[in-house]
Design a protein around this motif. Structure first.
Motif, short mmCIF file in Angstrom:
data_model
loop_
_atom_site.label_atom_id
_atom_site.label_comp_id
_atom_site.label_asym_id
_atom_site.label_seq_id
_atom_site.Cartn_x
_atom_site.Cartn_y
_atom_site.Cartn_z
N PRO A 2 34.21 43.35 35.79
CA PRO A 2 34.89 42.76 36.97
C PRO A 2 34.98 43.73 38.14
O PRO A 2 34.85 43.33 39.30
CB PRO A 2 36.27 42.42 36.41
CG PRO A 2 36.06 42.19 34.95
CD PRO A 2 34.98 43.15 34.56
N ALA A 3 35.21 45.02 37.87
CA ALA A 3 35.36 46.01 38.94
C ALA A 3 34.11 46.18 39.78
O ALA A 3 34.18 46.71 40.90
CB ALA A 3 35.76 47.36 38.34
N HIS A 4 32.96 45.74 39.29
CA HIS A 4 31.71 45.88 40.05
C HIS A 4 31.61 44.88 41.20
O HIS A 4 30.77 45.06 42.09
CB HIS A 4 30.50 45.70 39.12
CG HIS A 4 30.37 46.81 38.12
ND1 HIS A 4 29.90 46.61 36.83
CD2 HIS A 4 30.65 48.13 38.20
CE1 HIS A 4 29.90 47.76 36.18
NE2 HIS A 4 30.34 48.69 36.99
N PHE A 5 32.42 43.82 41.20
CA PHE A 5 32.36 42.81 42.27
C PHE A 5 33.10 43.32 43.50
O PHE A 5 34.13 44.00 43.39
CB PHE A 5 32.94 41.48 41.79
CG PHE A 5 32.06 40.76 40.80
CD1 PHE A 5 31.19 39.76 41.22
CD2 PHE A 5 32.08 41.09 39.46
CE1 PHE A 5 30.36 39.10 40.32
CE2 PHE A 5 31.27 40.44 38.54
CZ PHE A 5 30.40 39.44 38.98
N PHE A 6 32.60 42.99 44.67
CA PHE A 6 33.18 43.47 45.93
C PHE A 6 34.42 42.68 46.31
O PHE A 6 35.44 43.26 46.68
CB PHE A 6 32.12 43.38 47.03
CG PHE A 6 32.60 43.86 48.37
CD1 PHE A 6 32.83 45.21 48.60
CD2 PHE A 6 32.82 42.95 49.40
CE1 PHE A 6 33.28 45.66 49.83
CE2 PHE A 6 33.27 43.39 50.64
CZ PHE A 6 33.50 44.75 50.86
#
Length: 497
Positions: free
Chosen positions: A50-54
């Motif tokens: 999830p943390a990879h999404f902007f």
């Protein structure tokens, strides 16, 4: 006359004035593809988080979608909308409208992995920018007690973590993931020659006791001077490096199959002294003869043959003395990034320094060092073998076999270590106890005991988190400082004349 219009190049714009790299369209289409066909999730779940999404709503949507799919439920715009408040707005739309729009923007399942990789790579670039901004800000406003070296080491640590795929932010893992790793380790041990779960030391009797050297373990190897702890460490280091074998993964990187790449911090001996010792072990020529050049033509040929065999061995030596635990960690990370690293050896622990000022409590400094070594072993996912001295109180006892309480500043060493081993050679003490009068009953008893213990070393496993404690007897060839498996006469096969 009008002034010419000057084009402002992106490179001249301050970093903070630019928008961080991202691709919202790719995020929308990937999320839509997962909502249309939940099997798409498994194409990206190995590396995408999830943390990879902007966008923050996209992080939440991916996280909740993943929870539903892992629970065996169908994730779709209709089933997912119940997890969002009805009055919430996402891009001026209700959650239901936005989720339906995602599904309509869905890309094909064939492209899902490419989209996921791009999202992850853009997140990595954003993290690089964040680390760079922090470096600049700290360099401008560095506290008085933070030297530039400390900032370099901190930046190096963060960059290493970022280089390790997907582990930058850390956090919890599910027990099912941990369980899967445990089963994979057991399967690998079952298939590996020798049935070892860890890296083989090259000494089978020691491997049987330890199950090999386990990844992320801190192993303390302790002993009094002249017991042979450095010799055992160099034996193990060379055995592992000489057995190194790797296979290429589909992505082009190498995966260690047997043995390993070894990093050796020799804080006491120079790299030349260490090389001479290993050369002596392998060529079976006493190191003092090698240093003096007192060798025959046949021995010289053996030296040349041994040195040629050792040329390609992946054993890297750092001979810098008096380095701090932070410097050691930075250099170990650099070695893993540039060459690879499967095991780290530190000779020896008491020669490292902590960040404390001189004159501070030495016990606290040792605590910082052992805690740092254990944290580094977990971070690098490699075993660290740290040599340690023993206190003099051993010499005051009749039975000189070392115990856990004999470790110098033993509290933190014993607490942080996963394995504690002691090297003990009774032959060393017996040699100094020879009666002055030869030919007496006392002398003959001494001679019988000395001959029985000659060439025998004992490795005492005083602590082991993963297995039993106990002793292992090894053969020790003092002239070559080499340890090997002990073969007693009563274990030899029967001879036929």
């Amino acid at each position: 006359m009008k002034a010419p219009i000057r084009r402002v190049d992106d490179a001249s714009v301050p970093a903070l004035a630019r928008t961080a790299p991202h691709n919202v369209e790719a995020e929308r289409q990937l999320l839509g593809a997962i909502l249309v066909n939940n099997e798409t999730y498994y194409r990206v779940s190995d590396f995408l988080e999830p943390a990879h999404f902007f966008l923050e709503p996209h992080k939440v949507i991916f996280e909740r979608t993943a929870l539903m799919i892992r629970a065996g439920k169908t994730a779709s715009p209709i089933t997912l909308k119940t997890f969002f408040p009805g009055d919430q707005q996402i891009a001026d739309m209700s959650p239901t409208q936005y989720l339906l729009r995602l599904a309509s923007d869905a890309t094909t399942i064939i492209n899902a992995e490419d989209y996921g990789r791009q999202i992850q790579e853009l997140a990595t670039r954003r993290n690089l920018i964040r680390i760079g901004e922090d470096m600049v800000n700290i360099a401008f406003d560095a506290p008085v007690d933070m030297p530039p070296r400390a900032q370099i080491e901190d930046a190096e640590r963060r960059l290493f973590e970022l280089a390790e795929a997907g582990r930058y932010d850390g956090g919890f893992v599910t027990f099912s993931d941990a369980l899967r790793g445990s089963i994979e380790m057991a399967a690998a041990a079952f298939q590996r020659q020798g049935k070892l779960s860890g890296i083989s030391t090259g000494i089978s009797s020691l491997d049987q006791r330890l199950g090999g050297l386990q990844r992320s373990d801190l192993v303390i190897l302790a002993g009094r001077p002249a017991m042979g702890k450095t010799s055992l460490a160099t034996n193990i280091a060379f055995n592992i490096a000489a057995a190194y074998r790797a296979e290429e993964r589909p992505d082009g990187t190498l995966e260690t199959v047997d043995g390993g790449i070894v990093g050796f911090f020799s804080l006491e001996m120079s790299s030349e002294q260490l090389a001479t010792r290993i050369l002596s072990e392998q060529a079976e020529i006493p190191s003092n003869k090698i240093r003096r050049g007192d060798i025959s033509d046949a021995e010289f040929e053996k030296l040349v043959g041994a040195s040629q065999m050792m040329q390609s061995v992946p054993l890297y030596v750092d001979q810098t003395g008096g380095i701090s635990i932070a410097q050691l960690a930075a250099r170990a990370r650099r070695l893993k990034r540039q060459k690879g690293l499967d095991i780290l050896i530190v000779d020896y622990l008491q020669l490292l320094t902590g960040s404390s000022k001189k004159g501070d409590n030495r016990v606290q400094e040792i605590t910082e060092i052992t805690t740092g070594l254990k944290a580094l072993a977990k971070e690098l996912n490699t075993p660290i073998v740290a040599l340690s001295q023993l206190s003099r109180q051993v010499e005051n006892r009749e039975d000189k076999r070392p115990q856990l309480a004999d470790l110098r500043e033993s509290g933190s060493i014993e607490q942080d270590a996963d394995v504690v081993m002691f090297v003990y050679r009774e032959e060393y003490y017996l040699k100094n106890q020879e009666p002055q009068e030869k030919g007496t009953d006392t002398w003959f008893k001494w001679e019988e005991k000395f001959n029985r213990m000659k060439g025998i070393a004992e490795v005492i496993v005083g602590k082991q988190r993963h297995g039993p404690t106990g002793s292992v007897e090894l053969h020790f060839a003092g002239e070559y400082t080499r340890f090997s498996d002990l073969i007693r006469d009563d274990h030899l096969p029967e001879r036929h004349e």
